[in-house]
Design a protein around this motif. Structure first.
Motif, mmCIF file in Angstrom:
data_model
loop_
_atom_site.group_PDB
_atom_site.id
_atom_site.type_symbol
_atom_site.label_atom_id
_atom_site.label_comp_id
_atom_site.label_asym_id
_atom_site.label_seq_id
_atom_site.Cartn_x
_atom_site.Cartn_y
_atom_site.Cartn_z
ATOM 1 N N GLN A 32 8.840 8.145 -8.328
ATOM 2 C CA GLN A 32 9.385 8.777 -9.534
ATOM 3 C C GLN A 32 9.984 7.523 -10.554
ATOM 4 N N GLY A 33 9.725 6.286 -10.631
ATOM 5 C CA GLY A 33 10.063 5.237 -11.166
ATOM 6 C C GLY A 33 9.084 4.572 -11.995
ATOM 7 N N TYR A 34 9.589 3.846 -13.044
ATOM 8 C CA TYR A 34 8.479 3.153 -13.911
ATOM 9 C C TYR A 34 8.469 1.325 -13.510
ATOM 10 N N LYS A 35 9.363 1.254 -12.420
ATOM 11 C CA LYS A 35 9.282 -0.367 -12.073
ATOM 12 C C LYS A 35 7.887 -0.965 -11.843
ATOM 13 N N SER A 36 7.474 -1.900 -12.157
ATOM 14 C CA SER A 36 6.439 -2.693 -11.486
ATOM 15 C C SER A 36 6.445 -3.133 -10.142
ATOM 16 N N PRO A 37 5.315 -3.120 -9.290
ATOM 17 C CA PRO A 37 5.298 -3.726 -8.089
ATOM 18 C C PRO A 37 5.532 -5.247 -7.861
ATOM 19 N N LYS A 38 6.312 -5.459 -6.956
ATOM 20 C CA LYS A 38 6.748 -6.983 -6.567
ATOM 21 C C LYS A 38 5.739 -7.373 -5.559
ATOM 22 N N PRO A 39 5.413 -8.740 -5.330
ATOM 23 C CA PRO A 39 4.707 -9.195 -4.470
ATOM 24 C C PRO A 39 5.114 -8.936 -2.990
ATOM 25 N N ARG A 40 4.294 -8.650 -2.132
ATOM 26 C CA ARG A 40 4.801 -8.265 -0.717
ATOM 27 C C ARG A 40 4.256 -9.380 0.459
ATOM 28 N N GLU A 41 5.340 -9.703 0.913
ATOM 29 C CA GLU A 41 5.248 -10.660 2.019
ATOM 30 C C GLU A 41 4.154 -10.547 3.071
ATOM 31 N N ASP A 42 3.918 -9.101 3.335
ATOM 32 C CA ASP A 42 2.675 -8.854 4.311
ATOM 33 C C ASP A 42 1.456 -8.801 3.449
ATOM 34 N N ALA A 43 1.257 -9.309 2.441
ATOM 35 C CA ALA A 43 -0.112 -9.004 1.614
ATOM 36 C C ALA A 43 -1.194 -9.782 2.337
ATOM 37 N N VAL A 51 -7.605 -2.278 9.287
ATOM 38 C CA VAL A 51 -6.998 -0.939 8.814
ATOM 39 C C VAL A 51 -7.254 -0.802 7.159
ATOM 40 N N ASP A 52 -8.010 0.021 6.888
ATOM 41 C CA ASP A 52 -8.174 0.554 5.252
ATOM 42 C C ASP A 52 -6.836 0.693 4.694
ATOM 43 N N ILE A 53 -6.454 0.099 3.368
ATOM 44 C CA ILE A 53 -5.397 0.027 2.690
ATOM 45 C C ILE A 53 -5.914 1.168 1.284
ATOM 46 N N TYR A 54 -4.869 2.067 0.976
ATOM 47 C CA TYR A 54 -4.934 2.755 -0.209
ATOM 48 C C TYR A 54 -3.602 2.956 -0.814
ATOM 49 N N ILE A 55 -3.371 2.746 -1.834
ATOM 50 C CA ILE A 55 -2.290 2.598 -2.545
ATOM 51 C C ILE A 55 -2.160 3.923 -3.736
ATOM 52 N N HIS A 56 -1.105 4.723 -3.599
ATOM 53 C CA HIS A 56 -0.906 5.763 -4.373
ATOM 54 C C HIS A 56 -0.016 5.486 -5.566
ATOM 55 N N ALA A 57 -0.593 5.509 -6.745
ATOM 56 C CA ALA A 57 0.429 5.303 -7.951
ATOM 57 C C ALA A 57 1.535 6.070 -7.897
ATOM 58 N N PRO A 58 2.473 5.844 -8.800
ATOM 59 C CA PRO A 58 3.850 6.670 -8.673
ATOM 60 C C PRO A 58 3.255 8.140 -9.417
ATOM 61 N N TYR A 59 4.019 9.001 -8.857
ATOM 62 C CA TYR A 59 3.943 10.481 -9.444
ATOM 63 C C TYR A 59 4.104 10.698 -10.798
ATOM 64 N N ILE A 60 5.007 9.480 -11.417
ATOM 65 C CA ILE A 60 5.441 9.602 -12.890
ATOM 66 C C ILE A 60 4.434 9.361 -13.682
ATOM 67 N N VAL A 61 3.288 8.525 -13.344
ATOM 68 C CA VAL A 61 2.182 8.102 -14.244
ATOM 69 C C VAL A 61 1.440 9.395 -14.691
ATOM 70 N N ASN A 62 1.198 9.593 -16.105
ATOM 71 C CA ASN A 62 0.826 10.562 -16.711
ATOM 72 C C ASN A 62 0.000 10.068 -17.947
ATOM 73 N N SER A 74 2.890 4.862 -18.882
ATOM 74 C CA SER A 74 2.095 5.297 -17.577
ATOM 75 C C SER A 74 0.812 4.050 -17.568
ATOM 76 N N ARG A 75 0.082 3.829 -18.889
ATOM 77 C CA ARG A 75 -1.166 3.205 -18.953
ATOM 78 C C ARG A 75 -0.549 1.743 -18.170
ATOM 79 N N LYS A 76 0.630 1.023 -18.838
ATOM 80 C CA LYS A 76 1.053 -0.204 -18.319
ATOM 81 C C LYS A 76 1.290 -0.044 -16.626
ATOM 82 N N LEU A 77 1.956 0.821 -16.396
ATOM 83 C CA LEU A 77 2.207 1.043 -14.922
ATOM 84 C C LEU A 77 0.959 1.140 -14.091
ATOM 85 N N LEU A 78 0.022 1.958 -14.619
ATOM 86 C CA LEU A 78 -1.345 1.871 -14.067
ATOM 87 C C LEU A 78 -1.936 0.456 -13.864
#
Length: 258
Positions: A32-43, A51-62, A74-78
């Motif tokens: 529900q927020g507009y923060k951009s993702p940070k790098p993950r240590e488990d990348a 395991v197949d990985i899928y990422i769900h964009a925030p619900y707030i993206v419209n 929303s465009r920038k966040l996408l």
């Protein structure tokens, strides 16, 4: 047939192992927020996992919204989530079809979707497939009714958009699950992922309320039939934590004949 679950983002691979899942889906930030993702240590571990990985964009993206204060962020966040998802080796970024509001022209929403893909191309291009998901409700939704989905696809098909079919959303959105794969493919030409969910809400209720398979209003065999007909991987976004999702995955595998 790859079957998995939407899990907590803390340790997706551990969650997959606990469920016996072939795939996991998770959020990279507050949905529900507009923060951009940070790098993950488990990348690296995620990229190298079977395991197949899928990422769900925030619900707030419209990206369909006529409101500049919603559409432009929303465009920038996408784009930010697409790049972060690609760094994890994700197979796709799922994003809801969005809506324009009850007093707006739905045609503007389709045009805004086209502009979102054009924006992405000017910003270096999308590094992984964007899987647009059908929705259960929303005022003037772009991807609830399949006649509207057809208009959306006219705007985005040329950009290589993918499609995620949510069985709960379709049922609650007023679309019959019998023969649904053929109807979707007649519009999009593809189904990249199935969100295999039962529905607490009734048919055409507009309620986005997922339930465990067999506990809600949908015949589980219709969900299984959609997975079989599509040939697509499936992710359950159901309640009950590890126990509930493990049971749902087992049900799908048993009835799908795996």
């Amino acid at each position: 047939m790859r079957i998995g679950a939407h899990v907590d983002p803390t340790d997706p691979l551990e969650a997959a192992a606990a469920r016996g899942a072939d795939a996991v889906q998770f959020f990279l930030t507050d949905p529900q927020g507009y923060k951009s993702p940070k790098p993950r240590e488990d990348a690296a571990a995620l990229r190298e996992s079977e395991v197949d990985i899928y990422i769900h964009a925030p619900y707030i993206v419209n990206v369909a919204s006529p409101n500049n204060r919603i559409r432009i962020p929303s465009r920038k966040l996408l784009m930010a989530h697409a790049r972060a998802a690609a760094e994890l080796g994700a197979k796709g970024l799922i994003v809801h079809g969005g809506h324009v509001g009850k007093d707006a022209d739905l045609a503007a929403g389709f045009d805004n979707w086209r502009k979102a893909f054009e924006y992405a191309e000017k910003d270096g291009g999308l590094p992984l497939p964007i899987l647009i998901e059908n929705t259960a409700g929303g005022d003037n939704a772009c991807a609830r009714r399949f006649d509207d989905l057809a208009r959306l696809w006219e705007a985005v098909a040329g950009f290589g958009a993918g499609f995620c079919l949510d069985t709960c959303h379709a049922f609650a959105g007023g679309e019959d699950l019998v023969g649904i794969v053929d109807r979707v493919k007649a519009i999009t030409g593809r189904i990249d992922l199935i969100h295999a969910n039962d529905s607490k809400g009734g048919f055409d209720s507009g309620q986005d309320r997922h339930d465990n398979l067999g506990n809600g209003k949908i015949d589980p065999d219709l969900v299984v039939a959609a997975i079989r007909a599509s040939g697509a991987p499936a992710v359950v976004e159901t309640p009950g934590g590890t126990e509930g999702q493990t049971a749902d995955i087992a049900l799908l595998r048993e009835r799908a004949g795996r």
